[in-house]
Write an enzyme that holds these catalytic residues in place. Structure first.
Site, mmCIF file in Angstrom:
data_model
loop_
_atom_site.group_PDB
_atom_site.id
_atom_site.type_symbol
_atom_site.label_atom_id
_atom_site.label_comp_id
_atom_site.label_asym_id
_atom_site.label_seq_id
_atom_site.Cartn_x
_atom_site.Cartn_y
_atom_site.Cartn_z
ATOM 1 N N TYR A 159 0.845 -1.209 0.000
ATOM 2 C CA TYR A 159 0.000 0.000 0.000
ATOM 3 C C TYR A 159 0.880 1.259 0.000
ATOM 4 O O TYR A 159 0.670 2.185 -0.796
ATOM 5 C CB TYR A 159 -0.927 -0.017 1.214
ATOM 6 C CG TYR A 159 -1.822 1.192 1.315
ATOM 7 C CD1 TYR A 159 -2.923 1.341 0.472
ATOM 8 C CD2 TYR A 159 -1.578 2.202 2.250
ATOM 9 C CE1 TYR A 159 -3.749 2.460 0.556
ATOM 10 C CE2 TYR A 159 -2.397 3.312 2.348
ATOM 11 C CZ TYR A 159 -3.482 3.442 1.498
ATOM 12 O OH TYR A 159 -4.290 4.550 1.586
ATOM 13 N N ALA A 160 1.879 1.281 0.900
ATOM 14 C CA ALA A 160 2.756 2.458 0.984
ATOM 15 C C ALA A 160 3.494 2.659 -0.341
ATOM 16 O O ALA A 160 3.634 3.796 -0.817
ATOM 17 C CB ALA A 160 3.744 2.295 2.135
ATOM 18 N N LYS A 168 1.211 4.251 -2.874
ATOM 19 C CA LYS A 168 0.926 5.659 -2.611
ATOM 20 C C LYS A 168 2.172 6.536 -2.809
ATOM 21 O O LYS A 168 2.054 7.719 -3.160
ATOM 22 C CB LYS A 168 0.352 5.822 -1.204
ATOM 23 C CG LYS A 168 -1.036 5.169 -1.067
ATOM 24 C CD LYS A 168 -2.040 5.821 -1.991
ATOM 25 C CE LYS A 168 -3.419 5.241 -1.924
ATOM 26 N NZ LYS A 168 -4.384 5.908 -2.803
HETATM 27 N N1 LIG Z 1 -9.325 6.685 4.877
HETATM 28 C C1 LIG Z 1 -8.092 7.053 5.118
HETATM 29 O O1 LIG Z 1 -7.669 7.193 6.282
HETATM 30 C C2 LIG Z 1 -7.147 7.313 3.972
HETATM 31 C C3 LIG Z 1 -5.864 7.791 4.292
HETATM 32 C C4 LIG Z 1 -4.971 8.068 3.276
HETATM 33 C C5 LIG Z 1 -5.330 7.868 1.963
HETATM 34 N N2 LIG Z 1 -6.577 7.396 1.668
HETATM 35 C C6 LIG Z 1 -6.884 7.188 0.255
HETATM 36 O O2 LIG Z 1 -8.052 7.905 -0.082
HETATM 37 C C7 LIG Z 1 -8.787 7.196 -1.084
HETATM 38 C C8 LIG Z 1 -10.225 6.976 -0.610
HETATM 39 O O3 LIG Z 1 -10.175 6.270 0.604
HETATM 40 P P1 LIG Z 1 -11.487 5.946 1.475
HETATM 41 O O4 LIG Z 1 -11.011 5.785 2.850
HETATM 42 O O5 LIG Z 1 -12.558 6.898 1.138
HETATM 43 O O6 LIG Z 1 -11.822 4.490 0.902
HETATM 44 P P2 LIG Z 1 -13.174 3.615 0.938
HETATM 45 O O7 LIG Z 1 -14.188 4.200 1.831
HETATM 46 O O8 LIG Z 1 -12.722 2.223 1.165
HETATM 47 O O9 LIG Z 1 -13.713 3.756 -0.580
HETATM 48 C C9 LIG Z 1 -12.944 3.257 -1.626
HETATM 49 C C10 LIG Z 1 -13.554 3.644 -2.952
HETATM 50 O O10 LIG Z 1 -12.694 3.131 -3.992
HETATM 51 C C11 LIG Z 1 -13.450 2.299 -4.869
HETATM 52 N N3 LIG Z 1 -12.624 1.159 -5.283
HETATM 53 C C12 LIG Z 1 -11.969 0.289 -4.473
HETATM 54 N N4 LIG Z 1 -11.318 -0.631 -5.212
HETATM 55 C C13 LIG Z 1 -11.579 -0.339 -6.521
HETATM 56 C C14 LIG Z 1 -11.213 -0.924 -7.760
HETATM 57 N N5 LIG Z 1 -10.436 -2.026 -7.844
HETATM 58 N N6 LIG Z 1 -11.654 -0.365 -8.903
HETATM 59 C C15 LIG Z 1 -12.450 0.729 -8.861
HETATM 60 N N7 LIG Z 1 -12.845 1.323 -7.720
HETATM 61 C C16 LIG Z 1 -12.409 0.798 -6.564
HETATM 62 C C17 LIG Z 1 -14.670 1.858 -4.066
HETATM 63 O O11 LIG Z 1 -15.737 1.621 -4.980
HETATM 64 P P3 LIG Z 1 -16.792 0.410 -4.843
HETATM 65 O O12 LIG Z 1 -18.099 1.037 -4.456
HETATM 66 O O13 LIG Z 1 -16.831 -0.181 -6.212
HETATM 67 O O14 LIG Z 1 -16.277 -0.525 -3.798
HETATM 68 C C18 LIG Z 1 -14.931 3.061 -3.178
HETATM 69 O O15 LIG Z 1 -15.718 4.017 -3.841
HETATM 70 C C19 LIG Z 1 -8.014 5.903 -1.338
HETATM 71 O O16 LIG Z 1 -7.173 6.062 -2.460
HETATM 72 C C20 LIG Z 1 -7.182 5.745 -0.078
HETATM 73 O O17 LIG Z 1 -6.020 4.987 -0.291
HETATM 74 C C21 LIG Z 1 -7.497 7.115 2.638
#
Ligand SMILES: NC(=O)c1ccc[n+]([C@@H]2O[C@H](COP(=O)([O-])OP(=O)(O)OC[C@H]3O[C@@H](n4cnc5c(N)ncnc54)[C@H](OP(=O)(O)O)[C@@H]3O)[C@@H](O)[C@H]2O)c1
Length: 248
Positions: free
Chosen positions: A156-157, A160
């Protein structure tokens, strides 16, 4: 409703929940026509209705980021239906955990394929549409893990960190064409992704945040909205931390 994105078309990947959903709603509030993406249309029914409820317009596209053909088809339909793209938030992503000694080649490929290759391909197609008008803004979702790392998050890291490198390189390539490219690097945000962590992992993460609380998806959405808007017209190639001063 503000006018920040009035008249603009903005694609938000992963708009079904969490940060993507909050960003899509913020963009719709700011006057954009939003292109909502997830893997299945049914995942987007609620958010489409919410956009409609605030007087906005949306188009739904579906693809799995791990399959390049689906990304191409979605961009074709954006061009066919809306004829332009002004903003793109490459937000969709997955978190996989596994210690270095245990992680499988399949898991590494899946994580890099979705988070890194998917983001690069999406930027490629977005830039092709944006260069027609000599303007556009791309915002990629990195993570504090991309610059700091943590045990159990090698793939993951790496994905990113790759997003940061791709953002900086693309920003340099696309600046002469009037297209800005930036990244947002959240810390620990309350979403399904972090809800999946154990109580122990959660407590450990929260203890590292100087502001003493987790972030909200809406707080990340505001950073993306700013970078998309003309208020950030002279900002490109930057990585904006949204982490409550998290010291990992
Ligand atoms: N939450 C945190 O603390 C955090 C911290 C740092 C960075 N981020 C980054 O911010 C972004 C959003 O995170 P989040 O926490 O909002 O995540 P989340 O709630 O798990 O939502 C993930 C989203 O990505 C879509 N997705 C996942 N796998 C996919 C694939 N293979 N193809 C197409 N769509 C896919 C999902 O769509 P479906 O409806 O199809 O499942 C969902 O809409 C990510 O890139 C994550 O790495 C999050």
């Amino acid at each position: 409703m503000s006018e920040d994105l009035a008249g603009k078309v903005v694609l938000i990947t992963g708009a079904s929940r969490g940060i993507g959903r909050a960003t899509a709603l913020a963009c719709a509030h700011a006057g954009a026509v939003v292109v909502l993406h997830a893997r299945a249309r049914t995942h987007l029914e609620d958010v489409s209705e919410q956009v409609l409820g605030i007087g906005g317009k949306s188009l739904v596209v579906t693809f799995d980021l791990s399959f390049p053909e689906g990304i191409a088809t979605a961009y074709e339909s954006i061009f066919r239906v809306l004829g332009r793209l002004d903003g793109c938030v490459n937000n969709a992503g997955m978190m996989t955990s596994g210690l270095l000694g245990m992680i499988s080649a399949k898991s590494i490929q899946e994580t890099l394929g979705c988070n890194l290759q998917g983001t690069i391909l999406s930027m490629q197609y977005a830039a092709r549409l944006m260069r027609r008008r000599k303007q556009g803004s791309i915002v990629n979702l990195s993570s504090i893990m991309g610059t700091r790392g943590a045990p159990g998050l090698v793939a993951y890291a790496a994905s990113k960190a790759g997003v940061v490198g791709a953002t900086l390189a693309a920003a340099k390539e696309l600046a002469p064409e009037g297209i800005r490219v930036n990244a947002v690097a959240p810390g620990f945000i309350e979403t399904d992704m972090t809800r999946a962590l154990s109580a122990e992992q959660r407590a450990q993460s929260l203890s590292q945040i100087r502001m003493g609380r987790a972030g909200r998806a809406e707080e990340v959405a505001q950073a993306a909205l700013f970078l998309l808007s003309d208020r950030a017209s002279y900002i490109s190639g930057q990585v904006l931390g949204v982490d409550g001063l998290m010291c990992v």
